[in-house]
Motif scaffolding. Structure first.
Motif, mmCIF file in Angstrom:
data_model
loop_
_atom_site.group_PDB
_atom_site.id
_atom_site.type_symbol
_atom_site.label_atom_id
_atom_site.label_comp_id
_atom_site.label_asym_id
_atom_site.label_seq_id
_atom_site.Cartn_x
_atom_site.Cartn_y
_atom_site.Cartn_z
ATOM 1 N N ASN A 103 1.424 -36.992 -14.025
ATOM 2 C CA ASN A 103 2.759 -36.562 -13.617
ATOM 3 C C ASN A 103 2.854 -36.589 -12.090
ATOM 4 O O ASN A 103 2.068 -35.951 -11.391
ATOM 5 N N ASP A 104 3.831 -37.333 -11.620
ATOM 6 C CA ASP A 104 4.086 -37.446 -10.190
ATOM 7 C C ASP A 104 5.183 -36.410 -9.894
ATOM 8 O O ASP A 104 6.290 -36.534 -10.399
ATOM 9 N N ASN A 105 4.846 -35.405 -9.096
ATOM 10 C CA ASN A 105 5.698 -34.214 -9.027
ATOM 11 C C ASN A 105 6.132 -33.841 -7.600
ATOM 12 O O ASN A 105 5.936 -32.725 -7.153
ATOM 13 N N PRO A 106 6.768 -34.800 -6.871
ATOM 14 C CA PRO A 106 7.127 -34.421 -5.498
ATOM 15 C C PRO A 106 8.445 -33.654 -5.371
ATOM 16 O O PRO A 106 8.767 -33.173 -4.300
ATOM 17 N N TYR A 107 9.220 -33.549 -6.467
ATOM 18 C CA TYR A 107 10.570 -32.974 -6.343
ATOM 19 C C TYR A 107 10.697 -31.584 -6.967
ATOM 20 O O TYR A 107 11.814 -31.112 -7.186
ATOM 21 N N SER A 108 9.566 -30.934 -7.238
ATOM 22 C CA SER A 108 9.633 -29.692 -8.018
ATOM 23 C C SER A 108 10.411 -28.577 -7.323
ATOM 24 O O SER A 108 10.893 -27.662 -7.976
ATOM 25 N N LEU A 130 4.018 -32.762 0.146
ATOM 26 C CA LEU A 130 4.762 -31.916 1.092
ATOM 27 C C LEU A 130 5.975 -32.652 1.662
ATOM 28 O O LEU A 130 6.766 -32.080 2.408
ATOM 29 N N SER A 131 6.098 -33.944 1.321
ATOM 30 C CA SER A 131 7.129 -34.782 1.938
ATOM 31 C C SER A 131 8.529 -34.209 1.770
ATOM 32 O O SER A 131 9.291 -34.101 2.727
ATOM 33 N N LYS A 132 8.886 -33.882 0.524
ATOM 34 C CA LYS A 132 10.256 -33.443 0.246
ATOM 35 C C LYS A 132 10.358 -31.918 0.273
ATOM 36 O O LYS A 132 11.397 -31.371 0.639
HETATM 37 C C1 LIG Z 1 8.730 -40.399 -7.494
HETATM 38 C C2 LIG Z 1 8.077 -40.489 -6.156
HETATM 39 N N1 LIG Z 1 6.749 -40.417 -6.079
HETATM 40 C C3 LIG Z 1 6.115 -40.490 -4.905
HETATM 41 C C4 LIG Z 1 6.807 -40.650 -3.724
HETATM 42 C C5 LIG Z 1 6.046 -40.757 -2.436
HETATM 43 O O1 LIG Z 1 5.877 -39.522 -1.857
HETATM 44 P P1 LIG Z 1 4.868 -39.287 -0.664
HETATM 45 O O2 LIG Z 1 5.665 -39.183 0.567
HETATM 46 O O3 LIG Z 1 4.163 -38.008 -1.017
HETATM 47 O O4 LIG Z 1 3.902 -40.431 -0.633
HETATM 48 C C6 LIG Z 1 8.188 -40.746 -3.749
HETATM 49 C C7 LIG Z 1 8.918 -40.970 -2.491
HETATM 50 O O5 LIG Z 1 10.069 -41.219 -2.390
HETATM 51 C C8 LIG Z 1 8.842 -40.657 -4.995
HETATM 52 O O6 LIG Z 1 10.176 -40.734 -5.093
#
Ligand SMILES: Cc1ncc(COP(=O)(O)O)c(C=O)c1O
Length: 386
Positions: A204-209, A235-237
């Motif tokens: 699970n790719d979870n950057p938007y939680s 931590l990006s978003k």
């Molecule tokens: C679904 C998804 N996964 C991963 C990433 C990349 O994030 P990160 O900046 O942590 O590499 C993004 C970036 O837009 C994204 O939308």
């Protein structure tokens, strides 16, 4: 002649890498383009985080190589973040690995687990890097459908009918990008059972939680997840730190050590001040997110207005950093995106870059100020010049 590797023949330059060059070119020509295409947070990072970053640049040893697994205090902050926001316990010595963004994690996980010829289940629509990493490793891509009819959730019954003998890995992404679909725990629980039954690593790719979500979700809230799942976080978003390049991976000790094996051969630990500042960010409380989300809510309301003016439908229950809007006319996603770019100086992302199931959609980013969004709305309401 020096030729590039065969694996690169199949790989195109990342859409934004190319398209943003064109947008920059148009800007140079004097076009006042407003960029609603990319999800690069424009809001300031937390003040204390920037102060910590600056202070740490003066620390002894700040410019030396850092440990591959990162500072103990950074891993501890990552685990505390999981405990505080998701109510999930993570062992800081064995179950977490700091990364240079989750994008790096997608590549490292793929390298750690895929052999040539293994198959990978990749969402359509989905973040394009899952596909790219799969192809770069000469693994076989099996795209699975996410459709509005199915509330953008994987159809487990349809997955069971596939030839799964070579499938080693499956990418999922909740809360979902680009659709904004929030998690459905019951459906994900079913997916975990499916992964377990078929020896599939479910990532699970979870950057938007933390963005516009009511419920803060981690896959490790679900039963059996630690046996077959990994989770990427970033931590990006969450903290407006996309340029920092800090993410992390959570999972069982065997999976984490496999990824560390790749990572420790490919790069070194992150810059010390970045780790110190990231630690500070992760320790912030809910008030930070609430304040961010208030701003995103105001922006989203204007984007919804813009969508209405363009005869696009939106799901007002969606979450995350984007508005995913359905085109009700016969216009294709690319045609609409081009029309907005060339006639209205507004850059949006056509849904097709996330896969064929995005053909009738465009994606609007919320990383644009209220003032600029109002300007977009005015430009859209203005009659077209002939
Ligand atoms: C679904 C998804 N996964 C991963 C990433 C990349 O994030 P990160 O900046 O942590 O590499 C993004 C970036 O837009 C994204 O939308």
């Amino acid at each position: 002649m020096i030729s590039v590797s065969n694996r690169l023949q199949e790989t195109k330059e990342y859409y934004f890498s190319k398209k943003l060059r064109e947008v920059a070119q148009l800007k140079k020509q004097g076009k006042p383009i407003i960029n609603l295409g990319i999800g690069s947070p424009d809001l300031a990072p937390p003040k204390g985080v920037v102060e910590e970053l600056m202070k740490a640049t003066q620390a002894p040893g700040a410019y030396q190589y850092q440990a591959y697994k990162g500072l103990d205090e950074l891993r501890e902050a990552m685990c505390d973040f999981y405990k505080t926001h998701y109510k999930v316990n993570v062992d800081q010595d064995q179950e977490v690995l700091p990364l240079m963004g989750s994008k790096e994690g997608i590549a490292l996980i793929s390298m750690a687990f895929l052999n040539e010829g293994d198959a990978v289940l990749v969402p359509n629509p989905g973040y394009p890097t899952y596909q790219a990493a799969t192809k770069l490793l000469n693994a076989r891509l099996i795209s699975y459908n996410l459709t509005e009819d199915h509330s953008w959730h994987p159809d487990v019954e349809a997955l069971k009918k596939l030839d799964l003998s070579k499938v080693k890995l499956m990418w999922i992404n909740y809360p979902n990008m680009p659709t904004g679909e929030p998690v459905n725990k019951q459906k994900l629980q079913e997916l975990i059972r499916f992964a377990k039954a078929n020896d599939i690593l479910l990532v699970n790719d979870n950057p938007y939680s933390m963005v516009l979500t009511d419920e803060k979700f981690s896959i490790f809230q679900l039963e059996g997840a630690s046996d077959v799942c990994l989770e990427l976080n970033s931590l990006s978003k969450s903290f407006n730190l996309a340029g920092f390049r800090v993410g992390f991976l959570v999972g069982n000790p065997e999976f984490i050590s496999a990824v560390l094996k790749v990572k420790s051969n490919m790069d070194s630990g992150m810059f010390f001040p970045i780790q110190k500042a990231a630690t500070k960010a992760l320790n912030l409380d809910l008030a930070w997110f609430e304040q961010q989300n208030e701003i995103y809510k105001q922006r989203r309301a204007i984007v919804w207005d813009i969508c209405e003016s363009l005869d696009l439908s939106v799901n007002t229950n969606a979450v995350g950093l984007f508005v995913w809007a359905k085109i009700n006319s016969s216009l294709s996603a690319e045609a609409l995106a081009d029309e907005l770019l060339y006639e209205r100086d507004i850059f949006v992302t056509p849904g097709t870059i996330f896969g064929s199931n995005g053909a009738n959609y465009v994606r609007f980013s919320l990383c644009v100020s209220v003032e600029d969004l109002k300007l977009c709305r005015e430009r859209i309401l203005k009659p077209k010049s002939v």
